[in-house]
Design a protein around this motif. Structure first.
Motif, PDB file in Angstrom:
ATOM      1  N   GLN A   1       3.105  64.987  57.206  1.00  0.00           N
ATOM      2  CA  GLN A   1       4.365  64.652  57.853  1.00  0.00           C
ATOM      3  C   GLN A   1       4.085  65.111  59.508  1.00  0.00           C
ATOM      4  O   GLN A   1       3.230  65.990  59.836  1.00  0.00           O
ATOM      5  N   GLN A   2       4.569  64.424  60.280  1.00  0.00           N
ATOM      6  CA  GLN A   2       4.408  64.319  61.639  1.00  0.00           C
ATOM      7  C   GLN A   2       5.583  64.907  62.388  1.00  0.00           C
ATOM      8  O   GLN A   2       6.752  65.056  62.123  1.00  0.00           O
ATOM      9  N   THR A   3       5.190  65.738  63.555  1.00  0.00           N
ATOM     10  CA  THR A   3       6.245  66.555  64.215  1.00  0.00           C
ATOM     11  C   THR A   3       6.815  65.667  65.222  1.00  0.00           C
ATOM     12  O   THR A   3       7.834  65.735  65.765  1.00  0.00           O
ATOM     13  N   SER A   4       6.216  64.258  65.403  1.00  0.00           N
ATOM     14  CA  SER A   4       6.731  63.247  66.426  1.00  0.00           C
ATOM     15  C   SER A   4       6.236  61.789  66.080  1.00  0.00           C
ATOM     16  O   SER A   4       5.210  61.983  65.242  1.00  0.00           O
ATOM     17  N   GLU A   5       6.580  60.716  66.441  1.00  0.00           N
ATOM     18  CA  GLU A   5       6.031  59.564  66.158  1.00  0.00           C
ATOM     19  C   GLU A   5       4.816  59.194  66.826  1.00  0.00           C
ATOM     20  O   GLU A   5       3.958  58.369  66.071  1.00  0.00           O
ATOM     21  N   HIS A   6       4.353  60.005  67.599  1.00  0.00           N
ATOM     22  CA  HIS A   6       3.030  59.976  68.227  1.00  0.00           C
ATOM     23  C   HIS A   6       2.052  61.031  67.631  1.00  0.00           C
ATOM     24  O   HIS A   6       1.090  60.971  68.108  1.00  0.00           O
TER      25      HIS A   6
ATOM     26  N   LEU B   1      -6.049  75.960  50.240  1.00  0.00           N
ATOM     27  CA  LEU B   1      -4.773  75.446  50.163  1.00  0.00           C
ATOM     28  C   LEU B   1      -4.244  75.395  48.839  1.00  0.00           C
ATOM     29  O   LEU B   1      -3.121  75.346  48.771  1.00  0.00           O
ATOM     30  N   ALA B   2      -5.021  75.093  47.884  1.00  0.00           N
ATOM     31  CA  ALA B   2      -4.676  75.113  46.594  1.00  0.00           C
ATOM     32  C   ALA B   2      -4.232  76.281  46.146  1.00  0.00           C
ATOM     33  O   ALA B   2      -3.195  76.495  45.142  1.00  0.00           O
ATOM     34  N   ARG B   3      -4.946  77.526  46.350  1.00  0.00           N
ATOM     35  CA  ARG B   3      -4.219  78.709  46.165  1.00  0.00           C
ATOM     36  C   ARG B   3      -2.976  79.096  46.351  1.00  0.00           C
ATOM     37  O   ARG B   3      -2.236  79.693  45.923  1.00  0.00           O
ATOM     38  N   LYS B   4      -2.754  78.484  47.706  1.00  0.00           N
ATOM     39  CA  LYS B   4      -1.474  78.564  48.273  1.00  0.00           C
ATOM     40  C   LYS B   4      -0.064  77.914  47.478  1.00  0.00           C
ATOM     41  O   LYS B   4       0.951  78.341  47.249  1.00  0.00           O
ATOM     42  N   LEU B   5      -0.785  76.761  47.082  1.00  0.00           N
ATOM     43  CA  LEU B   5       0.085  75.867  46.445  1.00  0.00           C
ATOM     44  C   LEU B   5       0.639  76.257  44.826  1.00  0.00           C
ATOM     45  O   LEU B   5       1.499  76.284  44.477  1.00  0.00           O
TER      46      LEU B   5
ATOM     47  N   GLY C   1       2.256  68.639  48.445  1.00  0.00           N
ATOM     48  CA  GLY C   1       2.725  69.588  47.737  1.00  0.00           C
ATOM     49  C   GLY C   1       3.230  70.903  48.620  1.00  0.00           C
ATOM     50  O   GLY C   1       4.122  71.554  48.425  1.00  0.00           O
ATOM     51  N   LEU C   2       2.485  71.141  49.591  1.00  0.00           N
ATOM     52  CA  LEU C   2       2.668  72.127  50.673  1.00  0.00           C
ATOM     53  C   LEU C   2       3.653  71.596  51.771  1.00  0.00           C
ATOM     54  O   LEU C   2       3.975  72.344  52.602  1.00  0.00           O
ATOM     55  N   LYS C   3       3.728  70.156  51.756  1.00  0.00           N
ATOM     56  CA  LYS C   3       4.358  69.682  52.868  1.00  0.00           C
ATOM     57  C   LYS C   3       3.988  69.978  54.252  1.00  0.00           C
ATOM     58  O   LYS C   3       4.623  70.287  55.250  1.00  0.00           O
ATOM     59  N   LEU C   4       2.564  69.791  54.127  1.00  0.00           N
ATOM     60  CA  LEU C   4       2.054  70.401  55.573  1.00  0.00           C
ATOM     61  C   LEU C   4       2.115  69.117  56.732  1.00  0.00           C
ATOM     62  O   LEU C   4       2.123  68.080  56.256  1.00  0.00           O
TER      63      LEU C   4
ATOM     64  N   ARG D   1       1.017  68.399  60.711  1.00  0.00           N
ATOM     65  CA  ARG D   1      -0.249  68.264  61.413  1.00  0.00           C
ATOM     66  C   ARG D   1      -0.560  69.642  61.832  1.00  0.00           C
ATOM     67  O   ARG D   1      -1.516  70.421  62.005  1.00  0.00           O
ATOM     68  N   ASP D   2       0.316  70.241  62.509  1.00  0.00           N
ATOM     69  CA  ASP D   2       0.160  71.655  63.103  1.00  0.00           C
ATOM     70  C   ASP D   2      -0.066  72.733  61.917  1.00  0.00           C
ATOM     71  O   ASP D   2      -0.957  73.665  62.072  1.00  0.00           O
ATOM     72  N   GLY D   3       0.447  72.325  60.882  1.00  0.00           N
ATOM     73  CA  GLY D   3      -0.011  73.216  59.563  1.00  0.00           C
ATOM     74  C   GLY D   3      -1.514  73.200  59.259  1.00  0.00           C
ATOM     75  O   GLY D   3      -2.114  74.180  58.946  1.00  0.00           O
ATOM     76  N   LEU D   4      -1.979  71.797  59.120  1.00  0.00           N
ATOM     77  CA  LEU D   4      -3.381  71.634  58.803  1.00  0.00           C
ATOM     78  C   LEU D   4      -4.235  72.213  59.981  1.00  0.00           C
ATOM     79  O   LEU D   4      -5.207  72.615  59.697  1.00  0.00           O
ATOM     80  N   MET D   5      -3.789  72.287  61.228  1.00  0.00           N
ATOM     81  CA  MET D   5      -4.500  72.535  62.219  1.00  0.00           C
ATOM     82  C   MET D   5      -4.728  74.120  62.462  1.00  0.00           C
ATOM     83  O   MET D   5      -5.553  74.599  62.685  1.00  0.00           O
ATOM     84  N   SER D   6      -3.491  74.674  61.925  1.00  0.00           N
ATOM     85  CA  SER D   6      -3.446  76.220  61.777  1.00  0.00           C
ATOM     86  C   SER D   6      -4.602  76.626  60.726  1.00  0.00           C
ATOM     87  O   SER D   6      -5.086  77.537  61.085  1.00  0.00           O
ATOM     88  N   GLU D   7      -4.773  75.666  59.609  1.00  0.00           N
ATOM     89  CA  GLU D   7      -5.456  75.980  58.724  1.00  0.00           C
ATOM     90  C   GLU D   7      -6.964  75.934  59.421  1.00  0.00           C
ATOM     91  O   GLU D   7      -8.079  76.712  59.045  1.00  0.00           O
ATOM     92  N   ALA D   8      -7.085  74.979  59.950  1.00  0.00           N
ATOM     93  CA  ALA D   8      -8.288  74.724  60.491  1.00  0.00           C
ATOM     94  C   ALA D   8      -9.018  75.820  61.638  1.00  0.00           C
ATOM     95  O   ALA D   8     -10.200  75.983  61.676  1.00  0.00           O
TER      96      ALA D   8
END
Length: 284
Positions: free
Chosen positions: A73-78, A209-213, A260-263, A265-272
């Protein structure tokens, strides 16, 4: 065109660029440390970029018909998450302080031609019987002069990733149980080569991530890779406990988890960022 010849042409093309020559100098390697082209002709297994041109579709950018490019899921088209690499390793044992990597594989989830990279690695030590029983990688298979050491593979790996990396974007590395296993092993190999992990490489643990899901989805039982594969109906194609079959399966599982987590980009970067901090404070 034979795979070995095709690989050598790809390798020569990669090593010809100025940016790659800079990476070689930065990592402290010279081209003389790489295996000579003739040695690849004698090997049953080889470091290789998988050429999947016949699978590549310009509309989807998929490397394999069964694995679509990563969608987030993107927070903007770019918005763009950058390069996402799913990777896996096989080792001589469980503890990175005492053991070495013997197989490495990755898949770039943006897809396209040559989106996978895999190699056996000479650990320069015996492979314990219990490890060989699990993955069928024996001392005789990897402890040969025609199987590259990690120091031989590293310059080519750096060059490959530099070619795949989106300008100005980070490289997100994804592995299952990355924090406890894959990352410490990878960092230790870099240290042995007196090379630094690039600052724009970030790491995501799909196990976390799987544990969160699992907390959100009561239908998910165990969260190891095999159990998740069964849950999502994903078939492991290839020998068990080998790097590339596990990468292929995790590529699909990771897609399911992020959806499943509807991540975003920011969510994935937060995990990183968790593992970015972990890298800075770790001492191996």
């Amino acid at each position: 065109m034979p795979l070995v010849l095709r690989f050598n042409l790809l390798r020569n093309n990669i090593w010809g660029s100025r940016s790659v020559r800079f990476l070689k100098q930065l990592a402290g390697f010279s081209s003389g440390k790489l295996l000579q082209p003739g040695t690849y002709e004698k090997r049953h297994f080889t470091t290789k970029l998988t050429d999947t041109a016949s699978w590549h579709k310009t509309d989807s950018g998929s490397c394999s018909p069964s694995i679509p490019p990563l969608w987030l899921q993107q927070t903007s088209e770019h918005d763009n998450p950058g390069t996402v690499l799913v990777f896996d390793i096989e080792t001589t044992g469980f503890l990175h302080a005492d053991h070495r990597i013997i197989e490495f594989a990755l898949r770039d989830l943006s897809g396209g031609k040559n989106c996978t990279f895999e190699t056996l690695i000479n650990p320069e030590r015996n492979v314990p019987i219990y490890a060989a029983k699990a993955n069928k990688i024996t001392t005789e298979l990897v402890c040969r002069p025609d199987v590259p050491r990690f120091s031989d593979v590293l310059p080519l790996l750096l060059a490959y990733i530099q070619r795949r990396q989106a300008p100005g974007k980070p490289v997100l590395w994804v592995a299952h149980n990355a924090k406890q296993f894959d990352i410490p092993f990878l960092m230790q190999e870099f240290e042995r080569c007196s090379a630094q992990v690039p600052a724009d490489w970030l790491f995501v643990d799909s196990l976390c991530l799987a544990r969160k899901l699992k907390k959100l989805d009561g239908n998910i039982g165990h969260v190891n890779l095999e159990a998740l594969g069964k849950h999502y109906g994903i078939i492991f194609k290839g020998p068990s406990h080998r790097a590339m079959p596990d990468v292929q399966a995790l590529s699909e599982i990771f897609q399911k988890i992020t959806l499943g987590l509807k991540l975003t980009r920011d969510g994935l970067m937060s995990e990183a960022s968790i593992f970015y901090d972990f890298r800075k404070v770790s001492r191996i």
